[in-house]
Scaffold this motif. Sequence first.
Motif, PDB file in Angstrom:
ATOM      1  N   ASN A   1      -4.276   0.473  -2.175  1.00 42.70           N
ATOM      2  CA  ASN A   1      -4.073  -0.841  -1.560  1.00 42.70           C
ATOM      3  C   ASN A   1      -3.965  -1.915  -2.639  1.00 42.70           C
ATOM      4  O   ASN A   1      -4.346  -1.695  -3.790  1.00 42.70           O
ATOM      5  N   SER A   2      -3.472  -3.070  -2.239  1.00 44.47           N
ATOM      6  CA  SER A   2      -3.353  -4.215  -3.153  1.00 44.47           C
ATOM      7  C   SER A   2      -2.691  -3.804  -4.462  1.00 44.47           C
ATOM      8  O   SER A   2      -3.172  -4.112  -5.558  1.00 44.47           O
TER       9      SER A   2
ATOM     10  N   ARG B   1      -9.779  -0.897  -4.863  1.00 44.00           N
ATOM     11  CA  ARG B   1      -8.427  -0.920  -4.317  1.00 44.00           C
ATOM     12  C   ARG B   1      -7.951   0.462  -3.878  1.00 44.00           C
ATOM     13  O   ARG B   1      -7.181   0.568  -2.925  1.00 44.00           O
TER      14      ARG B   1
ATOM     15  N   LYS C   1      -0.440  -3.437  -7.722  1.00 49.33           N
ATOM     16  CA  LYS C   1      -0.003  -4.379  -8.739  1.00 49.33           C
ATOM     17  C   LYS C   1       1.116  -3.745  -9.565  1.00 49.33           C
ATOM     18  O   LYS C   1       1.190  -2.509  -9.656  1.00 49.33           O
TER      19      LYS C   1
ATOM     20  N   SER D   1       0.827  -1.204   0.000  1.00 50.30           N
ATOM     21  CA  SER D   1       0.000   0.000   0.000  1.00 50.30           C
ATOM     22  C   SER D   1       0.862   1.254   0.000  1.00 50.30           C
ATOM     23  O   SER D   1       1.993   1.238   0.500  1.00 50.30           O
TER      24      SER D   1
END
Length: 128
Positions: A84-85, A67, A87, A17
């Motif tokens: 968040n999360s 996200r 990629k 994050s």
Amino acid sequence: QVQLVESGGGLVEAGGSLTLSCAASGRTFSRYFIGWFRQPPEKEREFVAAIALSGGNTDYGDSVKGRFTISIDNAKNTVYLQMNSLKPEDTAVYYCAADPTIYSIYYIPKRPGQYDYWGQGTQVTVSS
């Protein structure tokens, strides 16, 4: 004139994050829209999220829904983007921008050309 300064970018591992900040100064209007955009290398600038300073309506790009969260601290004239999360495909330079246009209720501007003021950008790199 409105000055926007982004901060909070950096290097993070996938799944991690980051929180970006966009501090506004100068001539500010309570009915502005503040948007976050991102530009990956050799790609076009992409809409990420936006918030209406009056009313707090928000909208998100499809790739970040669920996200990312955009929020505002009016006392600090600062807009945040909680990510968040993360990629690897979230890797980009992230820009905040301000649009002073008055639109119809619930409308959120999503095109870069609709925003008049831009920050200098902050790099976000997500490693796999």
